[in-house]
Structures are given as C-alpha cells and as structure tokens.
Motif scaffolding. Structure first.
Motif, PDB file in Angstrom:
ATOM      1  N   GLU A  47      56.550  80.612  11.647  1.00 30.68           N
ATOM      2  CA  GLU A  47      57.340  80.649  11.931  1.00 30.68           C
ATOM      3  C   GLU A  47      58.074  80.049  13.160  1.00 30.68           C
ATOM      4  N   GLY A  51      59.591  77.539  16.205  1.00 36.49           N
ATOM      5  CA  GLY A  51      60.270  77.278  16.676  1.00 36.49           C
ATOM      6  C   GLY A  51      60.958  77.585  17.705  1.00 36.49           C
ATOM      7  N   THR A  54      58.802  74.955  19.933  1.00 40.39           N
ATOM      8  CA  THR A  54      59.645  73.933  19.566  1.00 40.39           C
ATOM      9  C   THR A  54      61.085  73.350  20.245  1.00 40.39           C
ATOM     10  N   ALA A  55      61.378  74.898  20.341  1.00 44.14           N
ATOM     11  CA  ALA A  55      62.795  75.145  20.941  1.00 44.14           C
ATOM     12  C   ALA A  55      62.981  74.759  22.510  1.00 44.14           C
ATOM     13  N   TYR A  93      62.163  88.227  12.363  1.00 46.27           N
ATOM     14  CA  TYR A  93      62.983  87.071  13.319  1.00 46.27           C
ATOM     15  C   TYR A  93      63.674  86.936  13.947  1.00 46.27           C
ATOM     16  N   LEU A 111      65.625  75.889  14.264  1.00 49.49           N
ATOM     17  CA  LEU A 111      64.861  76.090  14.080  1.00 49.49           C
ATOM     18  C   LEU A 111      64.102  77.193  13.180  1.00 49.49           C
ATOM     19  N   PRO A 112      62.502  77.452  12.745  1.00 46.38           N
ATOM     20  CA  PRO A 112      62.583  78.210  11.594  1.00 46.38           C
ATOM     21  C   PRO A 112      62.126  79.660  12.611  1.00 46.38           C
ATOM     22  N   GLN A 115      65.842  80.540  16.584  1.00 46.19           N
ATOM     23  CA  GLN A 115      66.288  79.429  17.605  1.00 46.19           C
ATOM     24  C   GLN A 115      67.239  79.258  16.493  1.00 46.19           C
ATOM     25  N   VAL A 143      67.716  79.765   9.058  1.00 43.47           N
ATOM     26  CA  VAL A 143      66.627  81.172   9.041  1.00 43.47           C
ATOM     27  C   VAL A 143      66.003  82.010   8.151  1.00 43.47           C
ATOM     28  N   SER A 148      64.224  75.807   6.724  1.00 43.60           N
ATOM     29  CA  SER A 148      62.636  74.631   7.920  1.00 43.60           C
ATOM     30  C   SER A 148      61.440  75.423   7.270  1.00 43.60           C
ATOM     31  N   LEU A 183      61.907  69.422  10.565  1.00 41.35           N
ATOM     32  CA  LEU A 183      62.168  70.891  10.578  1.00 41.35           C
ATOM     33  C   LEU A 183      63.526  70.659  10.646  1.00 41.35           C
TER      34      LEU A 183
END
Ligand SMILES: [Zn+2]
Length: 256
Positions: A47, A51, A54-55, A93, A111-112, A115, A143, A148, A183
């Motif tokens: 995860e 994240g 993709t951030a 996380y 985001l997972p 983020q 999160v 997600s 997502l």
C-alpha cells in the motif's frame, strides 16, 4: 524457442490467475485499527509503495504542490498532531500531507499507505485549524481503514483475469491496471467510517469535533446549486453525513 517461452508465460499467467482467485477467496482479515472484516490482497508495505508511486502524478493533476511553505507547514503540523495523538502512529503507514496548488478544485483525498492531499481550493475556504484537522482526520481514516486497498482487491481479480494475467507485472503495470478511479473511489460506507475516525482523531488531538460539521457545510456550499461538485465524486452527500458525525461526537465524548 519462442513456443516454449510462450508456454512458460502461459503457465505463469495461469498461476497468477489461480493466485488471484485464491486471494479473493481467502483474504478476509480483520482490520486491527477499525475491527472491521475486509478482503484485502496487499500488504501495508505494498500500500505504501503504491501510494508513493502514484503521489507525484496525482499532485501534478492539481497543479503540483502549493508554493507557500507556511501554509504547507500548517498542513504538516495539523496532520502530524492527528497522527501522533491517535492509533494512526501505531500503524505501519507513512503519513505525508501535501497542499496542492489548484485554487479552483475543492478536494481532499488519500492514497493507500498514507499520502494525503488537500487542494488550495479547499484549504482557503477553511476558517479554523480545527476544520483543517477535520479534513485531514477524515483522510487519515481512509488510509487506516485501508479503503483503497479494499477497492483494489475487489477489482483486481477480474482485472487480472480480463487482461489475461499480465505476466511478470511489476508494480507499475499493476498501478496502470488498477487506475486512479479505483484508488480514489470510496463507497458511502468508506466515507462514513472515515468521518467517524476523523472525529475520533480530532478529539484525541484536542481539536473541536463540531468543526467537522462546518467542513460539511463548506463542502455543501462549494458544490453549489448548479455546479457539478468535484468533491462529490469522491465524497458524496455532505448533508446526510452531518447526522452521523453528530452521533460519532456523542459516542466518543462518552468513550474517549
Ligand atoms: Zn473521503
């Protein structure tokens, strides 16, 4: 030569499909932070990786990061307060809070893996630090609620099958396959759970949870009578959420 390669790819492909099926059937676990049962096919480490990967692209879609460091520091400060004073800091996380430059779009999302993003368009409408805590607390809830990852697990099996099991898919391919919609798409249940967690985190960190209701009012105003609200796609029904938020405040006043 080419045929044996193809056969191997096919075998691996079948193995991936079988694995996806196995995961779909067997991957029900209890979320240690919410107590809710979920079907999730990825580890917290995956995860986080998803994240982080993709951030930058996500930030780019909202004009990149907001240039004023003082505002960013404010966002960091409130976000970190929420994490440090709640169970969020016991999770694996990696929480990072980003203020995005886009002054028009009223949005926040996570985001997972940790983020978290808020657009300047939403930030500038907030009147108090407590309201900022409400927005960020809600996103931390996504999160920690692993929403997600849950959506990914729902769609992943069918995608794996329908794409013929992209053999040797690395994380990049998986990301491309999943797409941003998955997502960022949260169900109504996800929103309510995040609101509830957000209220809890606010209270733990000493913020006024009633201000979460003001956040809902701001979202309602932002949606306006005619405009198709951007926020609505990821955060539906601010109106109906207010009642539930009041219930959460009552609940945590008794139990925290
Ligand atoms: Zn949400």
């Amino acid at each position: 030569m080419r045929n044996s390669k193809l056969a191997i790819r096919l075998l691996i492909g079948l193995a991936i499909v079988a694995f996806a099926y196995f995961q779909k059937c067997s991957n029900t676990e209890t979320n240690p932070y919410t107590g809710r049962e979920q079907a999730i096919g990825m580890t917290p480490e995956q995860e986080i990786a998803l994240g982080l990967q993709t951030a930058p692209e996500m930030a780019q879609q909202y004009g990149g990061l907001y240039p004023d460091e003082n505002y960013q520091a404010m966002v960091d400060n409130v976000g970190n307060n929420l994490v440090q004073s709640s169970i969020a800091h016991e999770t694996p996380y990696r929480y990072e809070f980003h203020l995005l430059r886009d002054p028009e779009t009223v949005n926040a999302f996570a985001l997972p893996g940790g983020q978290v993003f808020i657009t300047y368009g939403l930030f500038k409408q907030l009147e108090t630090e407590d309201q900022l805590a409400g927005v960020l607390g809600h996103e931390i809830g996504h999160v920690l609620g692993r929403h997600s990852a849950e959506r990914v697990a729902e769609t992943q099996f069918w995608q794996t099958v329908s794409t013929g099991a992209q053999v040797g898919a690395d994380m990049g391919n998986v990301v491309a396959g999943i797409g941003q919609t998955t997502l960022l798409k949260n169900g109504r249940g996800d929103e309510l759970e995040s609101d509830d967690l957000g209220v809890k985190f606010m209270m733990k960190a000493g913020y006024n949870p009633e201000q979460m209701i003001q956040v809902m009012e701001i979202l309602k105003r932002a949606a306006g009578p005619n405009r198709v609200p951007e926020f609505q796609s990821t955060h539906p029904d601010p109106d109906n959420r207010i009642e539930r938020i009041k219930e959460s405040i009552e609940k945590y006043r008794k139990t925290l």
